[in-house]
Design an enzyme around this catalytic site. Structure first.
Site: not given
Length: 446
Positions: A222, A250, A276, A305, A328, A355
């Site tokens: 992240k 992400d 992402e 997502e 998703d 996701h």
């Protein structure tokens, strides 16, 4: 064989206080409590089977989705299961095109999340009545029946029903072998559980060490809150996993378009496969600009997502705005809408990497990606499915991971059913866990 008339639909607000351990934390959602609007449908069939469905939320707002489920329930209760599955496209359109409720959508937001929860329960019940796991129900389905579950409205400029049929027919070759391969090796996965934004360096190191020992070779980090911290954390992870393992980034929609390009360029030294959700999930042209700018660096763009519906995916594909498509299981309108997106991805030759960062998402999406490989894509090139190691103990049929791969579930249904004890303890606000928290007691959720 499907049977019974739906006699009841119940929905509950189930919340897990994951924010206490910073699980799921990212640049835009620093304190998520993984939650679900959890639907149970019953019929008058003598088999006593129930359908369980959910949609994923982050705590506050779950009550809004619960209200939307109750509002949509009038389209469900008293319906015959045979009536639903024999004309699933029409039933899907009834839910998504209610003349009044669609005004607070249409096909987006809380009302669409509610649609997903209801339809996930219907699919779970259908698969249970057929005695098959959901992925197997789909794999065994006649192509024409499969397509009858999809509403092609608004996407025929990108994919017609005739084109979708041709894709399914062409994918019949090797289908049996691919199914056997999944039972032998499983579907490749990547982990996000090592590098949530709120984790300390020590925690990152411990989790990475364990993941490597367990055979993981694909890791997601992240990023997006602080550039220097991102550089530090990416360097730490890359040094731990080595040059040959795969690293993804992400940002969870944190940046402006220009900012995303500049920020990721400064992280390019760590050789990420993709970035992402670099910007707003609604900004198709922004994603296209980022994708074009990062292509020379060998960095792809992944998103999906938070894509509202199949139309957003259609435009992302048409605009060449993504390199990896992330379906998703609970954001889109359940299996029905995800089937449309999987078929579009096949036509546009974009790999699907679902996701699954949330309560129950791994359990559900494993069925969709197994079906995609066996009956649509027929390829594992540049494909992997997200895995997070949180909250599986609350499900009756949790995912099985072996050697960093999803193993095909064999229990009938959609793997959506939670344990009764868990739903009771974590129901908000009256559950035992929340009563303790709201009264000031401290607990820790692993």
């Amino acid at each position: 064989m499907v049977r019974g008339r739906i006699t009841a639909l119940a929905v509950s607000d189930v919340r897990f206080p994951t924010s206490l351990g910073h699980h799921g934390s990212d640049a835009m959602h620093p304190d998520p409590d993984y939650s679900a609007a959890y639907v149970v449908i019953e019929t008058d069939a003598h088999d006593g089977l129930k359908g369980y469905g959910l949609t994923f939320t982050l705590g506050k707002g779950t009550e809004v989705v619960v209200c939307a489920v109750n509002a949509l329930s009038t389209h469900v209760v008293h319906k015959d299961m045979e009536e639903i599955v024999s004309n699933f496209r029409n039933f899907y359109r009834q839910l998504t095109s209610d003349g009044q409720l669609r005004w607070i959508g249409p096909e987006k937001g809380a009302v669409h999340l509610a649609t997903a929860a209801i339809l996930n329960a219907v699919w779970d019940l259908w698969a249970k009545q057929e005695g098959k796991p959901l992925w197997k129900l789909l794999v065994d389905m006649d192509p024409k029946q499969l397509l009858s579950c999809i509403d092609f409205r608004y996407i025929t400029d990108a994919l017609t029903e005739e084109e979708a049929y041709e894709i399914l027919i062409n994918s019949l070759l090797g289908k049996k072998e691919r199914e056997e391969q999944m039972f032998t090796h499983g579907y490749p996965a990547y982990t996000t559980s090592c590098a949530w934004l709120g984790y300390s360096d020590q925690q990152l190191k411990q989790l990475c060490t364990k993941a490597l020992k367990d055979g993981w070779a694909r890791f997601k980090v992240k990023v997006g809150a602080d550039l220097q911290d991102d550089i530090h954390r990416c360097r730490l992870i890359r040094e731990m996993i080595g040059p040959d393992n795969i690293l993804m980034l992400d940002a969870n929609q944190r940046w402006e378009v220009k900012e995303a390009i500049e920020w990721v360029t400064k992280l390019a030294e760590f050789k990420p496969l993709w970035i992402e959700e670099p910007t707003s999930p609604d900004d198709i042209l922004g994603h296209a600009a980022i994708s074009k700018a990062l292509a020379p660096l060998g960095i792809g763009v992944a998103t999906g997502e938070q894509c509202h519906n199949k139309v957003i995916f259609k435009q992302l594909l048409q605009a060449k705005a993504l390199s990896y498509l992330q379906i998703d299981s609970c954001r889109l309108g359940s299996v029905n809408e995800n089937l449309a997106v999987l078929l579009m991805a096949k036509k546009f030759q974009i790999p699907v990497c679902p996701h699954a960062g949330g309560v129950g998402l791994c359990e559900l999406v494993q069925h969709l990606i197994l079906f995609d490989y066996i009956a649509i894509s027929g390829s594992l090139e540049n494909r992997m499915c997200e895995y997070v190691d949180h909250l599986h103990e609350h499900f009756k049929y949790p995912v099985i991971i072996k050697k960093a791969c999803y193993m095909p579930p064999q229990d009938a249904g959609y793997s959506t059913e939670m344990k009764e004890d868990s739903t009771r303890k974590y129901q908000f606000p009256q559950g035992e866990v929340w009563q303790k928290l709201l009264s000031g007691h401290k607990i820790y959720l692993h």
